[in-house]
Design a protein around this motif. Structure first.
Motif, short mmCIF file in Angstrom:
data_model
loop_
_atom_site.label_atom_id
_atom_site.label_comp_id
_atom_site.label_asym_id
_atom_site.label_seq_id
_atom_site.Cartn_x
_atom_site.Cartn_y
_atom_site.Cartn_z
N LEU A 284 0.82 -1.20 0.00
CA LEU A 284 0.00 0.00 0.00
C LEU A 284 0.86 1.25 0.00
N ALA A 285 1.94 1.24 0.76
CA ALA A 285 2.82 2.41 0.80
C ALA A 285 3.40 2.71 -0.57
N ASP A 286 3.64 1.65 -1.36
CA ASP A 286 4.23 1.83 -2.69
C ASP A 286 3.17 2.17 -3.74
N ARG A 287 2.02 1.49 -3.69
CA ARG A 287 1.02 1.65 -4.74
C ARG A 287 0.07 2.83 -4.50
N VAL A 288 -0.27 3.09 -3.23
CA VAL A 288 -1.18 4.21 -2.91
C VAL A 288 -0.60 4.99 -1.73
N PRO A 289 0.46 5.74 -1.95
CA PRO A 289 1.09 6.48 -0.84
C PRO A 289 0.15 7.43 -0.13
N VAL A 290 -0.94 7.84 -0.79
CA VAL A 290 -1.91 8.71 -0.14
C VAL A 290 -2.42 8.10 1.16
N LEU A 291 -2.53 6.78 1.20
CA LEU A 291 -3.06 6.11 2.39
C LEU A 291 -2.08 6.20 3.55
N ARG A 292 -0.81 5.89 3.28
CA ARG A 292 0.20 5.97 4.34
C ARG A 292 0.33 7.40 4.85
N GLN A 293 0.31 8.38 3.94
CA GLN A 293 0.44 9.77 4.35
C GLN A 293 -0.72 10.20 5.23
N ALA A 294 -1.93 9.74 4.90
CA ALA A 294 -3.09 10.09 5.72
C ALA A 294 -2.99 9.46 7.11
N LEU A 295 -2.52 8.22 7.17
CA LEU A 295 -2.37 7.55 8.46
C LEU A 295 -1.33 8.26 9.33
N LEU A 296 -0.21 8.62 8.75
CA LEU A 296 0.84 9.28 9.53
C LEU A 296 0.42 10.67 9.98
N ALA A 297 -0.41 11.32 9.18
CA ALA A 297 -0.88 12.67 9.54
C ALA A 297 -2.02 12.62 10.55
N GLY A 298 -2.63 11.44 10.74
CA GLY A 298 -3.85 11.35 11.50
C GLY A 298 -3.71 11.20 13.00
N ALA A 299 -2.52 10.78 13.46
CA ALA A 299 -2.39 10.54 14.90
C ALA A 299 -0.91 10.41 15.26
N SER A 300 -0.62 10.55 16.54
CA SER A 300 0.74 10.34 17.03
C SER A 300 1.08 8.85 16.96
N THR A 301 2.36 8.54 17.08
CA THR A 301 2.78 7.14 17.04
C THR A 301 2.11 6.33 18.13
N GLN A 302 2.00 6.89 19.31
CA GLN A 302 1.38 6.18 20.42
C GLN A 302 -0.08 5.82 20.09
N LEU A 303 -0.83 6.77 19.54
CA LEU A 303 -2.22 6.50 19.19
C LEU A 303 -2.32 5.52 18.04
N ARG A 304 -1.42 5.64 17.05
CA ARG A 304 -1.47 4.72 15.90
C ARG A 304 -1.23 3.28 16.33
N ASN A 305 -0.49 3.07 17.40
CA ASN A 305 -0.24 1.72 17.89
C ASN A 305 -1.42 1.16 18.68
N MET A 306 -2.36 2.00 19.05
CA MET A 306 -3.55 1.56 19.79
C MET A 306 -4.80 1.56 18.91
N ALA A 307 -4.97 2.60 18.12
CA ALA A 307 -6.21 2.80 17.37
C ALA A 307 -6.35 1.77 16.25
N THR A 308 -7.54 1.20 16.11
CA THR A 308 -7.80 0.22 15.08
C THR A 308 -8.40 0.88 13.84
N ILE A 309 -8.31 0.18 12.72
CA ILE A 309 -8.85 0.72 11.47
C ILE A 309 -10.37 0.86 11.57
N GLY A 310 -11.04 -0.17 12.08
CA GLY A 310 -12.48 -0.07 12.23
C GLY A 310 -12.89 1.04 13.17
N GLY A 311 -12.17 1.17 14.28
CA GLY A 311 -12.48 2.22 15.24
C GLY A 311 -12.25 3.60 14.68
N ASN A 312 -11.19 3.76 13.89
CA ASN A 312 -10.91 5.06 13.29
C ASN A 312 -12.04 5.49 12.36
#
Length: 329
Positions: free
Chosen positions: A83-111
């Motif tokens: 996904l990072a290679d084929r649709v970088p928009v997704l990775r960029q949105a994830l990294l912009a969406g929360a801190s590292t600590q939250l990204r390690n807790m928050a689930t895709i469904g919950g988000n």
């Protein structure tokens, strides 16, 4: 926070039965939204059904689709190399969406199911909130509303949808898999969220007891250029004033296909279909991007605090398209 019963489900059908049979029950995954709302006194479920042990975690590839389990964390999805290679928009949105600590807790469904970040919705001392108390009005219409929506809004509710991930997934034509008492169904994400209309308290199409089990993300059939632009008050973790998810299929100087979605300005993740029609078949350039941006901001509903967002969104769209197309304008 009120007292509640806690149950850890061991099977999907068990979890659904526990919630569907109790109007006061709610699912718990990463908890980054639910627990905040419970502490604030906005939500008071009588029963919490923990789904974190269910087999809904992982990332699978099948043909041209990547299927992401609902309990996969934001950090795990951001690290997925295909996904990072084929649709970088997704990775960029994830990294912009929360801190590292939250990204390690928050689930895709919950988000995808996070509730509105409206200050009035999250403050039980405010009486006028149609999301909490249907028919009570919308305090944001007459009070400070800088972070609120201008698209899909009306006097019943101008709360903005806060997920960065959802904006990117809407642009990518993602589909959510849902399991509930009546069986399974698949719903395109751009039809999953509900506009306020006469029922702002209903933010999506889920019925009580239904559970998101996975998200299907179709990969582009040919190489495309994509990116996520987030305009916010500060560079560190902050919600978007405006965000743009853009994907362009550029060949021989022509835009053969375009996908565009907006965040920070809509009551739902906003798919800019009018702009996409203008972009298809055109040559990248300032005039084309300006026309697409104008088409994206039709029928806006503004209050004094949000009027600036219309022009800000236009400029953000032009910049995002310019960035994704390689600065051709």
């Amino acid at each position: 926070m009120r007292q509640f019963d806690y149950v850890r489900a061991t099977a999907i059908d068990e979890a659904i039965e526990l919630v569907a049979g109790d109007p006061g029950a709610a699912y718990l995954a990463g908890g980054t939204t639910l627990l905040d709302l419970m502490k604030d006194g906005v939500l008071s479920p009588r029963r919490i059904v923990d789904v974190t042990r269910l087999p809904l975690r992982g990332i699978d590839h099948a043909g041209g689709t990547v299927t992401v389990g609902a309990l996969t964390t934001m950090e795990e999805l951001a690290a997925e190399p295909t996904l990072a290679d084929r649709v970088p928009v997704l990775r960029q949105a994830l990294l912009a969406g929360a801190s590292t600590q939250l990204r390690n807790m928050a689930t895709i469904g919950g988000n995808l199911l996070q509730r509105a970040r409206c200050r009035y919705f999250r403050d039980p001392t405010v009486g006028a909130c149609n999301k909490r108390i249907p028919g009570s009005g919308c305090a944001a219409v007459d009070r400070s509303a800088r972070m609120h929506a201008v698209l899909g809004a009306d006097r019943t509710c101008i709360a903005v949808h806060a997920s960065d991930l959802a904006v990117a997934l809407v642009a990518l034509d993602a589909v959510v898999r849902i399991h509930g008492p009546a069986g399974t169904r698949r719903v395109p994400l751009n039809r999953f969220y509900r506009l306020p209309g006469g029922s702002p308290q209903r933010e999506n199409v889920l019925e009580h007891g239904e559970l998101i089990t996975a998200v299907d993300i179709p990969l582009p059939a040919r190489p495309t250029a994509s990116g996520y632009l987030k305009i916010r008050d500060r560079a560190s973790y902050e919600f978007a004033l405006v965000s743009v998810a853009a994907e362009l299929d550029l060949r021989d100087g022509i835009i053969h296909d375009a996908r565009l979605a907006l965040g920070g300005v809509g009551t739902v993740p906003w798919r800019a279909t009018g702009a996409e029609r203008i972009l298809r078949g055109g040559r990248p350039g300032r005039e084309l991007f300006r026309d697409a941006a104008t088409a994206s901001l039709q029928n806006t509903f503004t209050v004094p605090g949000t009027a600036f967002k219309v022009e800000l969104a236009r400029r953000a769209i032009e910049r995002a398209l310019d960035d994704v197309s390689g600065g051709t304008s």
